[in-house]
Design an enzyme around this catalytic site. Structure first.
Site, PDB file in Angstrom:
ATOM      1  N   ARG A 191       0.988  -1.101   0.132  1.00 23.77           N
ATOM      2  CA  ARG A 191       0.023   0.039  -0.112  1.00 23.77           C
ATOM      3  C   ARG A 191       0.875   1.187   0.083  1.00 23.77           C
ATOM      4  O   ARG A 191       1.744   1.461   0.740  1.00 23.77           O
ATOM      5  CB  ARG A 191      -0.966  -0.105   1.214  1.00 23.77           C
ATOM      6  CG  ARG A 191      -2.122  -1.049   1.123  1.00 23.77           C
ATOM      7  CD  ARG A 191      -3.046  -0.668  -0.194  1.00 23.77           C
ATOM      8  NE  ARG A 191      -4.216  -1.897  -0.209  1.00 23.77           N
ATOM      9  CZ  ARG A 191      -4.066  -2.814  -0.790  1.00 23.77           C
ATOM     10  NH1 ARG A 191      -3.132  -3.138  -1.728  1.00 23.77           N
ATOM     11  NH2 ARG A 191      -5.073  -3.675  -0.622  1.00 23.77           N
ATOM     12  N   GLN A 216      -5.628   6.698  -4.689  1.00 21.13           N
ATOM     13  CA  GLN A 216      -5.642   6.001  -5.903  1.00 21.13           C
ATOM     14  C   GLN A 216      -7.117   6.353  -6.537  1.00 21.13           C
ATOM     15  O   GLN A 216      -8.056   6.302  -5.833  1.00 21.13           O
ATOM     16  CB  GLN A 216      -5.570   4.472  -5.747  1.00 21.13           C
ATOM     17  CG  GLN A 216      -4.197   4.243  -5.068  1.00 21.13           C
ATOM     18  CD  GLN A 216      -3.978   2.719  -5.231  1.00 21.13           C
ATOM     19  OE1 GLN A 216      -2.666   2.265  -5.129  1.00 21.13           O
ATOM     20  NE2 GLN A 216      -5.210   1.932  -5.435  1.00 21.13           N
ATOM     21  N   HIS A 267      -2.081   0.488 -10.146  1.00 24.12           N
ATOM     22  CA  HIS A 267      -2.363  -0.681  -9.204  1.00 24.12           C
ATOM     23  C   HIS A 267      -2.982  -1.767  -9.783  1.00 24.12           C
ATOM     24  O   HIS A 267      -4.088  -2.202  -9.860  1.00 24.12           O
ATOM     25  CB  HIS A 267      -3.309  -0.385  -8.071  1.00 24.12           C
ATOM     26  CG  HIS A 267      -3.264  -1.196  -7.105  1.00 24.12           C
ATOM     27  ND1 HIS A 267      -3.823  -0.951  -5.692  1.00 24.12           N
ATOM     28  CD2 HIS A 267      -2.543  -2.599  -6.670  1.00 24.12           C
ATOM     29  CE1 HIS A 267      -3.663  -1.789  -4.832  1.00 24.12           C
ATOM     30  NE2 HIS A 267      -2.708  -3.003  -5.561  1.00 24.12           N
TER      31      HIS A 267
END
Length: 386
Positions: free
Chosen positions: A285, A314, A333
Protein backbone atom coordinates in the site's frame (compact mmCIF):
# COMPACT_ATOMS: atom_id res chain seq x y z
CA UNK A 1 -34.62 -7.47 -2.23
CA UNK A 2 -31.14 -6.18 -1.49
CA UNK A 3 -29.40 -3.24 -3.12
CA UNK A 4 -25.82 -4.08 -4.10
CA UNK A 5 -23.52 -1.18 -4.95
CA UNK A 6 -20.38 -2.19 -6.85
CA UNK A 7 -17.44 0.10 -7.68
CA UNK A 8 -15.13 -1.07 -10.48
CA UNK A 9 -12.45 0.57 -12.62
CA UNK A 10 -13.29 2.13 -15.98
CA UNK A 11 -13.41 0.16 -19.23
CA UNK A 12 -10.43 0.40 -21.61
CA UNK A 13 -10.05 3.69 -23.46
CA UNK A 14 -11.07 2.03 -26.74
CA UNK A 15 -14.05 0.23 -25.21
CA UNK A 16 -14.69 -3.18 -23.71
CA UNK A 17 -12.56 -5.84 -25.47
CA UNK A 18 -14.06 -7.78 -28.36
CA UNK A 19 -11.20 -10.31 -28.23
CA UNK A 20 -8.24 -11.18 -26.04
CA UNK A 21 -4.53 -11.91 -26.47
CA UNK A 22 -4.96 -15.60 -25.59
CA UNK A 23 -7.68 -18.10 -26.40
CA UNK A 24 -7.12 -20.04 -23.18
CA UNK A 25 -6.34 -18.97 -19.64
CA UNK A 26 -3.70 -20.82 -17.61
CA UNK A 27 -5.37 -22.70 -14.76
CA UNK A 28 -4.33 -23.88 -11.33
CA UNK A 29 -5.93 -26.53 -9.15
CA UNK A 30 -5.33 -24.87 -5.78
CA UNK A 31 -3.41 -22.05 -4.12
CA UNK A 32 0.11 -22.39 -2.75
CA UNK A 33 -0.28 -23.67 0.78
CA UNK A 34 -3.21 -25.86 -0.16
CA UNK A 35 -6.19 -23.50 0.14
CA UNK A 36 -8.91 -24.45 -2.32
CA UNK A 37 -9.99 -22.10 -5.08
CA UNK A 38 -13.34 -20.26 -4.89
CA UNK A 39 -16.19 -22.72 -5.36
CA UNK A 40 -19.49 -20.97 -6.13
CA UNK A 41 -22.32 -23.18 -7.33
CA UNK A 42 -21.93 -21.69 -10.82
CA UNK A 43 -20.46 -18.73 -12.69
CA UNK A 44 -22.02 -16.54 -15.37
CA UNK A 45 -18.79 -15.30 -16.94
CA UNK A 46 -15.99 -16.53 -19.18
CA UNK A 47 -12.70 -16.93 -17.27
CA UNK A 48 -10.04 -14.84 -18.96
CA UNK A 49 -12.39 -12.00 -19.82
CA UNK A 50 -12.12 -8.50 -18.37
CA UNK A 51 -14.37 -8.77 -15.32
CA UNK A 52 -13.01 -6.02 -13.08
CA UNK A 53 -14.11 -3.07 -15.22
CA UNK A 54 -17.56 -1.50 -15.26
CA UNK A 55 -18.82 -3.47 -18.27
CA UNK A 56 -17.42 -6.72 -16.84
CA UNK A 57 -19.58 -6.27 -13.69
CA UNK A 58 -17.64 -9.13 -12.01
CA UNK A 59 -19.98 -11.38 -13.95
CA UNK A 60 -22.68 -10.93 -11.29
CA UNK A 61 -25.61 -9.14 -12.93
CA UNK A 62 -27.48 -12.20 -14.19
CA UNK A 63 -27.14 -14.00 -10.86
CA UNK A 64 -28.23 -11.03 -8.74
CA UNK A 65 -31.12 -9.91 -10.92
CA UNK A 66 -32.54 -13.44 -11.12
CA UNK A 67 -32.77 -13.29 -7.33
CA UNK A 68 -34.59 -9.97 -7.55
CA UNK A 69 -31.77 -7.82 -6.21
CA UNK A 70 -30.86 -4.35 -7.48
CA UNK A 71 -27.31 -4.21 -8.83
CA UNK A 72 -25.63 -0.84 -9.44
CA UNK A 73 -22.15 -0.79 -10.99
CA UNK A 74 -20.14 2.40 -11.34
CA UNK A 75 -16.60 3.75 -11.47
CA UNK A 76 -17.77 7.15 -10.16
CA UNK A 77 -16.85 7.05 -6.48
CA UNK A 78 -15.18 10.35 -5.56
CA UNK A 79 -16.96 13.37 -4.13
CA UNK A 80 -20.31 14.03 -2.51
CA UNK A 81 -22.11 14.12 -5.86
CA UNK A 82 -20.65 10.86 -7.20
CA UNK A 83 -22.93 7.96 -8.08
CA UNK A 84 -21.37 6.01 -5.23
CA UNK A 85 -22.10 8.75 -2.69
CA UNK A 86 -25.68 9.18 -3.93
CA UNK A 87 -26.43 5.45 -3.79
CA UNK A 88 -24.63 4.70 -0.53
CA UNK A 89 -27.38 5.60 1.94
CA UNK A 90 -29.58 2.54 1.36
CA UNK A 91 -27.09 0.01 -0.01
CA UNK A 92 -27.07 -3.30 1.86
CA UNK A 93 -23.92 -4.67 0.20
CA UNK A 94 -20.89 -2.82 -1.20
CA UNK A 95 -18.31 -4.44 -3.46
CA UNK A 96 -15.07 -2.85 -4.66
CA UNK A 97 -11.49 -3.70 -5.60
CA UNK A 98 -8.22 -2.53 -4.02
CA UNK A 99 -7.12 -1.14 -7.41
CA UNK A 100 -10.05 1.31 -7.62
CA UNK A 101 -11.27 1.32 -4.04
CA UNK A 102 -14.54 2.67 -2.76
CA UNK A 103 -13.08 4.41 0.28
CA UNK A 104 -15.35 3.75 3.24
CA UNK A 105 -14.37 6.21 5.93
CA UNK A 106 -16.05 6.47 9.31
CA UNK A 107 -18.13 9.35 7.90
CA UNK A 108 -19.27 7.37 4.88
CA UNK A 109 -20.09 4.31 6.96
CA UNK A 110 -22.18 6.54 9.21
CA UNK A 111 -24.26 7.50 6.16
CA UNK A 112 -24.82 3.88 5.12
CA UNK A 113 -27.69 3.02 7.42
CA UNK A 114 -28.62 -0.23 5.65
CA UNK A 115 -25.09 -1.52 5.09
CA UNK A 116 -24.52 -5.06 6.31
CA UNK A 117 -21.76 -6.51 4.12
CA UNK A 118 -18.66 -5.09 2.42
CA UNK A 119 -16.71 -7.28 0.00
CA UNK A 120 -13.25 -6.65 -1.38
CA UNK A 121 -12.86 -8.32 -4.77
CA UNK A 122 -9.22 -9.22 -4.23
CA UNK A 123 -6.94 -8.94 -1.22
CA UNK A 124 -6.59 -5.92 1.07
CA UNK A 125 -9.39 -4.16 2.93
CA UNK A 126 -7.57 -1.10 4.27
CA UNK A 127 -9.78 1.20 2.16
CA UNK A 128 -12.43 0.44 4.78
CA UNK A 129 -12.33 2.00 8.25
CA UNK A 130 -12.24 -1.35 10.01
CA UNK A 131 -12.67 0.20 13.45
CA UNK A 132 -15.93 1.80 12.29
CA UNK A 133 -17.01 -1.48 10.67
CA UNK A 134 -16.35 -3.27 13.97
CA UNK A 135 -18.36 -0.65 15.85
CA UNK A 136 -21.32 -0.90 13.45
CA UNK A 137 -21.06 -4.71 13.27
CA UNK A 138 -20.75 -4.66 9.49
CA UNK A 139 -19.36 -7.87 8.03
CA UNK A 140 -16.24 -7.29 5.92
CA UNK A 141 -14.92 -10.03 3.65
CA UNK A 142 -12.29 -10.33 0.94
CA UNK A 143 -11.31 -13.06 -1.51
CA UNK A 144 -8.16 -14.05 0.34
CA UNK A 145 -5.36 -15.56 -1.75
CA UNK A 146 -7.14 -14.89 -5.06
CA UNK A 147 -4.39 -12.63 -6.38
CA UNK A 148 -1.51 -13.15 -3.95
CA UNK A 149 0.79 -14.88 -6.43
CA UNK A 150 -0.23 -12.39 -9.13
CA UNK A 151 1.24 -9.69 -6.87
CA UNK A 152 4.31 -11.78 -6.01
CA UNK A 153 5.11 -12.24 -9.70
CA UNK A 154 4.73 -8.50 -10.29
CA UNK A 155 7.11 -7.73 -7.43
CA UNK A 156 9.77 -10.07 -8.84
CA UNK A 157 9.35 -8.38 -12.24
CA UNK A 158 9.83 -4.97 -10.64
CA UNK A 159 12.94 -6.05 -8.73
CA UNK A 160 14.55 -7.27 -11.93
CA UNK A 161 13.41 -4.17 -13.84
CA UNK A 162 15.13 -1.89 -11.33
CA UNK A 163 18.33 -3.84 -10.82
CA UNK A 164 18.83 -4.52 -14.55
CA UNK A 165 17.79 -0.96 -15.56
CA UNK A 166 15.19 -2.40 -17.93
CA UNK A 167 12.78 0.52 -18.37
CA UNK A 168 15.34 3.13 -19.54
CA UNK A 169 16.85 0.49 -21.84
CA UNK A 170 13.48 -0.24 -23.39
CA UNK A 171 12.88 3.48 -23.84
CA UNK A 172 16.11 3.86 -25.82
CA UNK A 173 14.92 1.14 -28.23
CA UNK A 174 11.52 2.75 -28.70
CA UNK A 175 13.21 6.07 -29.43
CA UNK A 176 15.43 4.45 -32.07
CA UNK A 177 18.64 4.41 -30.06
CA UNK A 178 21.30 1.80 -29.29
CA UNK A 179 22.70 3.36 -26.14
CA UNK A 180 24.52 0.39 -24.63
CA UNK A 181 26.72 2.38 -22.28
CA UNK A 182 23.76 4.41 -21.00
CA UNK A 183 21.78 1.23 -20.40
CA UNK A 184 24.43 -0.75 -18.55
CA UNK A 185 25.84 2.11 -16.47
CA UNK A 186 23.05 1.46 -13.94
CA UNK A 187 22.62 -2.29 -14.50
CA UNK A 188 23.70 -4.99 -12.03
CA UNK A 189 23.21 -8.70 -11.50
CA UNK A 190 20.63 -9.64 -8.90
CA UNK A 191 22.73 -12.70 -8.08
CA UNK A 192 24.60 -12.23 -4.83
CA UNK A 193 22.43 -9.41 -3.54
CA UNK A 194 20.64 -9.44 -0.19
CA UNK A 195 16.87 -9.23 -0.67
CA UNK A 196 14.40 -8.88 2.18
CA UNK A 197 10.67 -8.63 2.66
CA UNK A 198 8.70 -6.65 5.21
CA UNK A 199 5.89 -9.13 5.67
CA UNK A 200 6.14 -12.84 4.90
CA UNK A 201 2.52 -13.80 4.42
CA UNK A 202 1.21 -15.29 1.20
CA UNK A 203 2.67 -12.57 -1.01
CA UNK A 204 5.95 -12.06 0.81
CA UNK A 205 6.62 -15.78 1.05
CA UNK A 206 5.65 -16.17 -2.60
CA UNK A 207 8.31 -13.61 -3.54
CA UNK A 208 10.96 -15.33 -1.41
CA UNK A 209 10.22 -18.68 -3.05
CA UNK A 210 10.46 -17.20 -6.54
CA UNK A 211 13.70 -15.36 -5.80
CA UNK A 212 15.46 -18.32 -4.19
CA UNK A 213 16.73 -19.78 -7.52
CA UNK A 214 18.38 -16.45 -8.41
CA UNK A 215 21.25 -17.05 -6.01
CA UNK A 216 20.33 -14.21 -3.68
CA UNK A 217 20.59 -14.07 0.10
CA UNK A 218 17.06 -13.88 1.51
CA UNK A 219 15.86 -12.02 4.62
CA UNK A 220 12.50 -11.24 6.21
CA UNK A 221 10.71 -9.74 9.15
CA UNK A 222 7.15 -10.44 10.20
CA UNK A 223 5.23 -10.46 13.48
CA UNK A 224 4.59 -14.16 12.80
CA UNK A 225 7.84 -16.05 12.32
CA UNK A 226 7.84 -18.69 9.60
CA UNK A 227 8.29 -22.38 10.36
CA UNK A 228 11.86 -23.56 10.90
CA UNK A 229 11.46 -25.93 7.95
CA UNK A 230 10.60 -23.01 5.65
CA UNK A 231 13.53 -20.94 6.92
CA UNK A 232 15.88 -23.86 6.30
CA UNK A 233 14.47 -24.68 2.86
CA UNK A 234 14.91 -21.09 1.62
CA UNK A 235 18.00 -20.32 3.76
CA UNK A 236 16.18 -17.33 5.26
CA UNK A 237 17.60 -14.87 7.75
CA UNK A 238 14.95 -13.69 10.21
CA UNK A 239 15.10 -10.15 11.65
CA UNK A 240 13.36 -9.13 14.84
CA UNK A 241 12.43 -5.72 13.46
CA UNK A 242 12.30 -3.61 10.31
CA UNK A 243 15.35 -1.54 11.20
CA UNK A 244 17.55 -4.63 11.34
CA UNK A 245 16.17 -5.83 8.02
CA UNK A 246 16.58 -2.46 6.30
CA UNK A 247 20.26 -2.25 7.29
CA UNK A 248 20.99 -5.74 5.94
CA UNK A 249 19.50 -5.72 2.44
CA UNK A 250 20.16 -4.33 -1.02
CA UNK A 251 16.53 -4.77 -2.06
CA UNK A 252 13.59 -4.24 0.30
CA UNK A 253 10.20 -5.45 -0.85
CA UNK A 254 7.12 -4.37 1.10
CA UNK A 255 4.35 -6.93 1.54
CA UNK A 256 2.52 -6.13 4.76
CA UNK A 257 -1.02 -4.84 5.29
CA UNK A 258 -1.69 -1.15 5.87
CA UNK A 259 -2.97 -0.51 9.39
CA UNK A 260 -2.14 1.98 12.15
CA UNK A 261 1.17 0.27 12.96
CA UNK A 262 2.47 0.31 9.37
CA UNK A 263 1.12 3.66 8.15
CA UNK A 264 4.20 5.70 7.12
CA UNK A 265 6.64 3.19 8.59
CA UNK A 266 9.11 3.65 5.69
CA UNK A 267 10.18 7.18 6.57
CA UNK A 268 13.26 9.38 6.23
CA UNK A 269 14.81 8.02 9.41
CA UNK A 270 14.55 4.43 8.22
CA UNK A 271 15.70 5.21 4.67
CA UNK A 272 18.91 6.77 6.00
CA UNK A 273 19.74 3.46 7.69
CA UNK A 274 19.54 1.57 4.40
CA UNK A 275 22.63 1.04 2.28
CA UNK A 276 23.33 3.68 -0.33
CA UNK A 277 22.21 2.26 -3.67
CA UNK A 278 19.40 0.16 -2.23
CA UNK A 279 16.14 -0.50 -4.03
CA UNK A 280 12.59 -0.56 -2.67
CA UNK A 281 9.67 -2.38 -4.27
CA UNK A 282 6.24 -1.70 -2.78
CA UNK A 283 3.27 -3.75 -3.93
CA UNK A 284 1.47 -3.47 -0.57
CA UNK A 285 0.00 0.00 0.00
CA UNK A 286 1.27 3.46 -0.89
CA UNK A 287 0.77 4.94 2.58
CA UNK A 288 3.26 2.50 4.10
CA UNK A 289 5.95 4.73 2.57
CA UNK A 290 6.32 8.41 3.35
CA UNK A 291 5.79 10.09 -0.01
CA UNK A 292 8.26 12.93 0.40
CA UNK A 293 10.94 10.73 1.95
CA UNK A 294 10.93 8.40 -1.06
CA UNK A 295 11.25 11.32 -3.49
CA UNK A 296 14.12 12.86 -1.52
CA UNK A 297 15.99 9.54 -1.25
CA UNK A 298 15.86 9.13 -5.03
CA UNK A 299 16.83 12.72 -5.76
CA UNK A 300 19.86 12.50 -3.47
CA UNK A 301 20.71 9.08 -4.95
CA UNK A 302 20.61 7.38 -1.57
CA UNK A 303 18.09 5.00 -3.16
CA UNK A 304 19.11 3.60 -6.54
CA UNK A 305 15.49 2.94 -7.47
CA UNK A 306 11.90 2.66 -6.29
CA UNK A 307 9.19 0.58 -7.91
CA UNK A 308 5.63 0.62 -6.72
CA UNK A 309 2.27 -0.63 -7.81
CA UNK A 310 0.42 1.25 -5.09
CA UNK A 311 -0.20 4.93 -4.45
CA UNK A 312 -2.10 7.22 -2.14
CA UNK A 313 -4.62 8.34 -3.10
CA UNK A 314 -5.75 6.02 -5.87
CA UNK A 315 -6.01 6.86 -8.68
CA UNK A 316 -2.98 9.09 -8.29
CA UNK A 317 -3.43 12.68 -9.51
CA UNK A 318 -1.43 13.73 -12.58
CA UNK A 319 0.86 15.89 -10.42
CA UNK A 320 1.65 13.12 -7.92
CA UNK A 321 5.43 13.40 -7.25
CA UNK A 322 5.94 9.66 -7.67
CA UNK A 323 5.08 10.03 -11.35
CA UNK A 324 8.09 12.28 -11.92
CA UNK A 325 10.80 11.22 -9.44
CA UNK A 326 14.06 9.82 -10.87
CA UNK A 327 14.84 6.12 -11.30
CA UNK A 328 11.35 4.82 -10.61
CA UNK A 329 9.39 1.96 -12.14
CA UNK A 330 5.85 2.79 -11.06
CA UNK A 331 2.72 1.15 -12.44
CA UNK A 332 -0.94 1.86 -11.71
CA UNK A 333 -2.37 -0.62 -9.22
CA UNK A 334 -2.44 -3.61 -11.58
CA UNK A 335 -0.34 -6.32 -9.93
CA UNK A 336 -3.31 -8.22 -8.56
CA UNK A 337 -5.70 -7.53 -11.43
CA UNK A 338 -4.47 -9.92 -14.11
CA UNK A 339 -7.19 -11.65 -16.11
CA UNK A 340 -6.22 -14.85 -14.28
CA UNK A 341 -6.73 -13.17 -10.89
CA UNK A 342 -9.99 -11.53 -11.97
CA UNK A 343 -11.51 -14.93 -12.73
CA UNK A 344 -10.64 -16.11 -9.23
CA UNK A 345 -11.78 -13.07 -7.29
CA UNK A 346 -15.00 -12.75 -9.30
CA UNK A 347 -15.78 -16.38 -8.45
CA UNK A 348 -14.87 -15.69 -4.83
CA UNK A 349 -17.25 -12.74 -4.62
CA UNK A 350 -20.05 -14.94 -5.94
CA UNK A 351 -19.18 -17.62 -3.37
CA UNK A 352 -19.42 -15.03 -0.58
CA UNK A 353 -22.74 -13.70 -1.89
CA UNK A 354 -24.20 -17.21 -2.20
CA UNK A 355 -23.30 -17.91 1.43
CA UNK A 356 -24.68 -14.54 2.56
CA UNK A 357 -28.04 -14.89 0.83
CA UNK A 358 -28.43 -18.48 2.06
CA UNK A 359 -27.55 -17.49 5.66
CA UNK A 360 -24.61 -19.88 5.55
CA UNK A 361 -21.15 -19.20 7.02
CA UNK A 362 -18.66 -17.32 4.87
CA UNK A 363 -15.31 -19.10 4.67
CA UNK A 364 -13.20 -18.17 7.68
CA UNK A 365 -10.21 -17.27 5.49
CA UNK A 366 -12.37 -14.71 3.68
CA UNK A 367 -13.50 -12.92 6.83
CA UNK A 368 -12.00 -9.60 7.96
CA UNK A 369 -14.70 -8.33 10.36
CA UNK A 370 -17.67 -10.25 11.74
CA UNK A 371 -19.96 -9.81 14.75
CA UNK A 372 -18.26 -6.65 15.90
CA UNK A 373 -14.66 -7.89 15.91
CA UNK A 374 -11.77 -8.73 13.62
CA UNK A 375 -12.19 -12.26 12.35
CA UNK A 376 -10.55 -14.84 10.09
CA UNK A 377 -7.82 -13.36 7.91
CA UNK A 378 -8.55 -9.96 9.44
CA UNK A 379 -7.62 -11.06 12.95
CA UNK A 380 -4.29 -12.29 11.59
CA UNK A 381 -3.42 -9.28 9.41
CA UNK A 382 -4.98 -6.11 10.86
CA UNK A 383 -5.17 -3.99 13.97
CA UNK A 384 -7.78 -1.35 14.65
CA UNK A 385 -7.98 1.96 16.51
CA UNK A 386 -10.78 1.56 19.01
Amino acid sequence: MAKILCVLFDDPIDGYPKNYARDEMPSISHYEGGQSLPNPSSIDFQPGHLLGSVSGELGLRSYLEKLGHKYIVTSDREGSDSIFARELHDAEIIISQPFWPAYLSQERLAQANNLKLVITAGVGSDHIDLSAAVHKKITVAEVTNSNSISVAEHAVMMILSLVRNYIPSYKYVVEGGWNIADCVSRAYDLEGMHVGTLGAGRIGLGILKRLNPFGVKLHYTDKYRLAKETEKELNLTYHENLESLAKAVDVLTINCPLHPETDGIIDEKLLKKMRRGSYIVNTARGKICNQEAIVNALQTEHLAGYAGDVWYPQPAPKNHPWRHMPNHAMTPHISGATLSAQARYAAGVKEILEAWFANKPIRNEYLIVQNGELAGAGAHAYTTKM
